[in-house]
Design a protein around this motif. Structure first.
Motif, PDB file in Angstrom:
ATOM      1  N   ARG A 220      43.514  37.889  27.630  1.00  0.00           N
ATOM      2  CA  ARG A 220      43.669  39.210  27.016  1.00  0.00           C
ATOM      3  C   ARG A 220      42.470  40.115  27.286  1.00  0.00           C
ATOM      4  N   LEU A 221      41.278  39.549  27.326  1.00  0.00           N
ATOM      5  CA  LEU A 221      40.079  40.373  27.299  1.00  0.00           C
ATOM      6  C   LEU A 221      39.309  40.457  28.610  1.00  0.00           C
ATOM      7  N   ALA A 222      39.257  39.363  29.359  1.00  0.00           N
ATOM      8  CA  ALA A 222      38.319  39.274  30.473  1.00  0.00           C
ATOM      9  C   ALA A 222      38.863  39.871  31.775  1.00  0.00           C
ATOM     10  N   SER A 223      38.013  40.555  32.501  1.00  0.00           N
ATOM     11  CA  SER A 223      38.366  41.038  33.832  1.00  0.00           C
ATOM     12  C   SER A 223      38.308  39.895  34.841  1.00  0.00           C
ATOM     13  N   ARG A 224      37.267  39.072  34.720  1.00  0.00           N
ATOM     14  CA  ARG A 224      37.098  37.870  35.541  1.00  0.00           C
ATOM     15  C   ARG A 224      36.847  36.701  34.616  1.00  0.00           C
ATOM     16  N   THR A 225      37.214  35.526  35.065  1.00  0.00           N
ATOM     17  CA  THR A 225      37.039  34.330  34.248  1.00  0.00           C
ATOM     18  C   THR A 225      36.517  33.188  35.109  1.00  0.00           C
ATOM     19  N   ALA A 226      35.559  32.456  34.555  1.00  0.00           N
ATOM     20  CA  ALA A 226      35.018  31.265  35.207  1.00  0.00           C
ATOM     21  C   ALA A 226      35.530  30.037  34.480  1.00  0.00           C
ATOM     22  N   LEU A 233      30.839  24.436  37.779  1.00  0.00           N
ATOM     23  CA  LEU A 233      31.631  25.655  37.887  1.00  0.00           C
ATOM     24  C   LEU A 233      32.705  25.401  38.929  1.00  0.00           C
ATOM     25  N   VAL A 234      33.921  25.211  38.482  1.00  0.00           N
ATOM     26  CA  VAL A 234      35.016  24.911  39.404  1.00  0.00           C
ATOM     27  C   VAL A 234      35.372  26.148  40.223  1.00  0.00           C
ATOM     28  N   GLU A 235      35.545  27.274  39.540  1.00  0.00           N
ATOM     29  CA  GLU A 235      35.796  28.524  40.250  1.00  0.00           C
ATOM     30  C   GLU A 235      35.686  29.692  39.291  1.00  0.00           C
ATOM     31  N   VAL A 236      35.532  30.873  39.872  1.00  0.00           N
ATOM     32  CA  VAL A 236      35.550  32.119  39.110  1.00  0.00           C
ATOM     33  C   VAL A 236      36.355  33.120  39.910  1.00  0.00           C
ATOM     34  N   THR A 237      37.279  33.776  39.230  1.00  0.00           N
ATOM     35  CA  THR A 237      38.175  34.681  39.941  1.00  0.00           C
ATOM     36  C   THR A 237      38.690  35.741  38.975  1.00  0.00           C
ATOM     37  N   GLU A 238      39.438  36.678  39.500  1.00  0.00           N
ATOM     38  CA  GLU A 238      40.092  37.660  38.639  1.00  0.00           C
ATOM     39  C   GLU A 238      40.952  36.919  37.626  1.00  0.00           C
ATOM     40  N   THR A 239      40.899  37.382  36.383  1.00  0.00           N
ATOM     41  CA  THR A 239      41.575  36.646  35.310  1.00  0.00           C
ATOM     42  C   THR A 239      43.074  36.534  35.552  1.00  0.00           C
ATOM     43  N   GLU A 240      43.713  37.627  35.904  1.00  0.00           N
ATOM     44  CA  GLU A 240      45.156  37.578  36.107  1.00  0.00           C
ATOM     45  C   GLU A 240      45.516  36.667  37.281  1.00  0.00           C
TER      46      GLU A 240
END
Length: 261
Positions: A220-226, A233-240
């Motif tokens: 709901r809130l984050a633009s990107r999520t790790a 850290l497995v990955e970080v990408t656009e939340t959607e």
């Protein structure tokens, strides 16, 4: 494997982490983390317990200085400056507000809880403090509920109100970065949604790093999520992208789909 998302340099980064490793008394807790958090966005961090999420926040705010046995290596830069270059860590923390999982109310009145930081910075006039207290309580969606009892102890508020008081106190520092560590863990769903509305408004003024055990809250809130898992850290990408089946690692997909946690 860390898969950092890089945005345009023109956008600017509030936080830049490179090859970060954290341990406690020689036992690894987090290793090989490289990522960037752009300014003025909500950046989500998800993952099961003991994945290193809270340790990550501690490294940003130099809480290793207050945590026995915590060892940090690698680089953490806040607004372009390595956090270890600050001779006065309190000056660094002045720029970084922190909200912990459980409300941490000081044994003070509601008013004094919020006014404390400004007083420590030298603000003495009550009229000036009144403006700061009201502004921060409004931004934390608490003003209407407490405006007639500002002289009451903050510890007498409900759990959800105390958490919002903690947010108001963090905002009174005028931080450029706000770190939230499982802020809703002891808060009812209605209050959680109210705080989420506040956070959505605040991202236009500051950078927010949101550690949450509620994956849908990150969505709901984050633009990107790790996604952190067992100290990696497995990955970080656009939340959607992460939630719409576009994750690069099958472990990420399994976690957001609730197959483990």
């Amino acid at each position: 494997m860390s898969v950092p998302v890089r945005v345009s340099e023109a956008a600017g980064f509030a936080i830049e982490v490179e090859d970060l490793a954290i341990g406690y008394h020689g036992k690894p807790a987090l290793s090989g983390v490289t990522l960037q958090v752009p300014t003025q966005e909500i950046f989500g961090i998800i993952g099961p317990a003991n994945s290193g999420k809270t340790s990550f926040l501690r490294a940003i705010n130099r809480m290793d200085l207050m945590t026995a046995g915590m060892e940090v290596s690698g680089s953490v830069r806040v607004e372009g400056r390595d956090v270890r270059s600050w001779r006065n860590p309190y000056a660094l923390r002045q720029r970084i507000g922190v909200v912990f999982p459980l409300p941490v109310g000081l044994p003070l009145t509601i008013y004094d809880n919020v006014a404390l930081s400004s007083r420590l910075r030298g603000t003495r006039k009550k009229a000036d403090l009144d403006v700061i207290v009201e502004r921060c309580l409004r931004r934390a969606a608490l003003w209407d509920e407490v405006k007639d009892r500002l002289d009451s102890l903050g510890s007498l508020l409900s759990g959800g109100q105390q958490q919002r008081l903690t947010i108001a106190r963090a905002l009174s520092q005028d931080p450029s970065i706000l770190l939230l560590d499982e802020f809703s863990i002891a808060v009812d769903p209605v209050t959680t949604m109210r705080i989420e509305e506040v956070l959505a408004e605040l991202k236009s003024e500051m950078t927010i790093v949101l550690v949450t055990n509620l994956v849908q809250q990150a969505r709901r809130l984050a633009s990107r999520t790790a996604f952190f898992l067992t100290g990696e850290l497995v990955e970080v990408t656009e939340t959607e992208t992460m939630f719409e089946g576009g994750a690069q690692d099958p472990r990420t997909t399994a976690y957001v789909e609730g197959k483990f946690g």
